[in-house]
Design a protein around this motif. Structure first.
Motif, PDB file in Angstrom:
ATOM      1  N   VAL A   1       0.866  -1.168   0.000  1.00 31.21           N
ATOM      2  CA  VAL A   1       0.000   0.000   0.000  1.00 31.21           C
ATOM      3  C   VAL A   1       0.907   1.224   0.000  1.00 31.21           C
ATOM      4  O   VAL A   1       1.877   1.283   0.761  1.00 31.21           O
ATOM      5  CB  VAL A   1      -0.912   0.003   1.251  1.00 31.21           C
ATOM      6  CG1 VAL A   1      -1.776   1.247   1.281  1.00 31.21           C
ATOM      7  CG2 VAL A   1      -1.760  -1.253   1.290  1.00 31.21           C
TER       8      VAL A   1
ATOM      9  N   SER B   1       3.160   2.954   2.961  1.00 30.20           N
ATOM     10  CA  SER B   1       2.872   2.012   4.039  1.00 30.20           C
ATOM     11  C   SER B   1       3.745   0.775   3.871  1.00 30.20           C
ATOM     12  O   SER B   1       4.158   0.441   2.771  1.00 30.20           O
ATOM     13  CB  SER B   1       1.397   1.613   3.977  1.00 30.20           C
ATOM     14  OG  SER B   1       1.143   0.522   4.802  1.00 30.20           O
TER      15      SER B   1
ATOM     16  N   VAL C   1       2.508  -2.143   4.592  1.00 29.92           N
ATOM     17  CA  VAL C   1       1.536  -3.223   4.490  1.00 29.92           C
ATOM     18  C   VAL C   1       1.617  -3.816   3.081  1.00 29.92           C
ATOM     19  O   VAL C   1       1.356  -3.138   2.088  1.00 29.92           O
ATOM     20  CB  VAL C   1       0.097  -2.726   4.773  1.00 29.92           C
ATOM     21  CG1 VAL C   1      -0.918  -3.822   4.492  1.00 29.92           C
ATOM     22  CG2 VAL C   1      -0.015  -2.235   6.204  1.00 29.92           C
TER      23      VAL C   1
ATOM     24  N   SER D   1     -10.271  -4.276   1.628  1.00 28.73           N
ATOM     25  CA  SER D   1      -9.670  -3.143   2.326  1.00 28.73           C
ATOM     26  C   SER D   1      -8.238  -3.483   2.717  1.00 28.73           C
ATOM     27  O   SER D   1      -8.004  -4.428   3.462  1.00 28.73           O
ATOM     28  CB  SER D   1     -10.462  -2.792   3.584  1.00 28.73           C
ATOM     29  OG  SER D   1      -9.764  -1.794   4.307  1.00 28.73           O
TER      30      SER D   1
ATOM     31  N   HIS E   1      -6.472  -1.967   4.758  1.00 31.70           N
ATOM     32  CA  HIS E   1      -6.171  -1.499   6.108  1.00 31.70           C
ATOM     33  C   HIS E   1      -6.843  -2.311   7.205  1.00 31.70           C
ATOM     34  O   HIS E   1      -6.887  -1.890   8.350  1.00 31.70           O
ATOM     35  CB  HIS E   1      -6.563  -0.022   6.229  1.00 31.70           C
ATOM     36  CG  HIS E   1      -5.861   0.830   5.226  1.00 31.70           C
ATOM     37  ND1 HIS E   1      -4.507   1.078   5.271  1.00 31.70           N
ATOM     38  CD2 HIS E   1      -6.322   1.446   4.114  1.00 31.70           C
ATOM     39  CE1 HIS E   1      -4.156   1.837   4.246  1.00 31.70           C
ATOM     40  NE2 HIS E   1      -5.236   2.070   3.527  1.00 31.70           N
TER      41      HIS E   1
ATOM     42  N   MET F   1      -2.813  -8.454   8.661  1.00 32.46           N
ATOM     43  CA  MET F   1      -2.789  -7.144   8.026  1.00 32.46           C
ATOM     44  C   MET F   1      -1.935  -7.183   6.759  1.00 32.46           C
ATOM     45  O   MET F   1      -2.317  -6.663   5.728  1.00 32.46           O
ATOM     46  CB  MET F   1      -2.230  -6.095   9.000  1.00 32.46           C
ATOM     47  CG  MET F   1      -2.113  -4.701   8.404  1.00 32.46           C
ATOM     48  SD  MET F   1      -3.694  -3.963   7.987  1.00 32.46           S
ATOM     49  CE  MET F   1      -4.317  -3.650   9.616  1.00 32.46           C
ATOM     50  N   SER F   2      -0.779  -7.840   6.842  1.00 31.39           N
ATOM     51  CA  SER F   2       0.197  -7.765   5.759  1.00 31.39           C
ATOM     52  C   SER F   2       0.590  -9.162   5.256  1.00 31.39           C
ATOM     53  O   SER F   2       0.642 -10.120   6.031  1.00 31.39           O
ATOM     54  CB  SER F   2       1.445  -7.032   6.255  1.00 31.39           C
ATOM     55  OG  SER F   2       2.367  -6.839   5.208  1.00 31.39           O
TER      56      SER F   2
END
Length: 174
Positions: free
Chosen positions: A88, A91, A93, A118, A120, A159-160
């Protein structure tokens, strides 16, 4: 009876490959045997720096031939030669990441892809597994390619992609 249950577990498709481990790649050339022919192939690991605060990881693969030349391997499901992670903007991520896993059956390329809409939020990831195969049957086709071996979904949300991909050692080989 207890021994029979143990034998069934050992030989069932739900048996986890205890030898599965990630290969930690160093920046630059990495020498490893990807196609189990006894010769060290070359995996280049680098960053694709696109003038952002978090460059994308990149991977290019070359298979060493018996005549000491090298053949470049296209990325899975594509006609390009460098596989990129995707993060992202601004970021750390990662929405897509990759890694090489050694098992008792050989080396696998795993690509971890975030499945939700999403970037995030913690979400599930798809793990796509590939192995190198040679192809000399058709002219005009690369000598080596990544062939899809399967696809799994993470059991946990992350998240990642660089966090999620570590789960593949258990989830992908059971």
């Amino acid at each position: 009876m207890k021994h029979l249950c143990l034998l069934i577990l050992m030989f069932s498709s739900f048996h986890v490959d205890a030898t599965a481990r990630f290969t930690e790649l160093n920046y630059g050339p990495n020498h490893l045997d990807l196609n189990s022919d006894g010769m060290a192939d070359v995996v280049f690991y680098s960053n694709f720096d696109n003038n952002t605060s978090h460059p994308d990881p990149a991977l290019s693969v070359y298979i060493k031939n018996h005549d000491a030349t090298y053949s470049i391997v296209p990325i899975p499901s594509g006609d390009r030669f460098t596989l990129f992670g995707v993060n992202v903007s601004v970021s750390n991520v990662l929405l897509r990441s990759f890694g090489l896993i050694h098992t008792s059956k050989g080396v696998y390329l795993v690509i971890s892809i975030k499945t939700g809409n999403s970037p995030h939020l913690n979400q599930f990831f798809k793990f796509r597994l590939y192995r190198i195969e040679s192809n000399t049957a058709y002219p005009g086709v690369p000598l080596y390619s990544w062939v899809k071996q399967g696809e799994k979904t993470s059991k946990n949300q992350y998240m990642s992609a660089d966090e999620a991909i570590r789960e593949c050692l258990q989830t992908c080989f059971e």
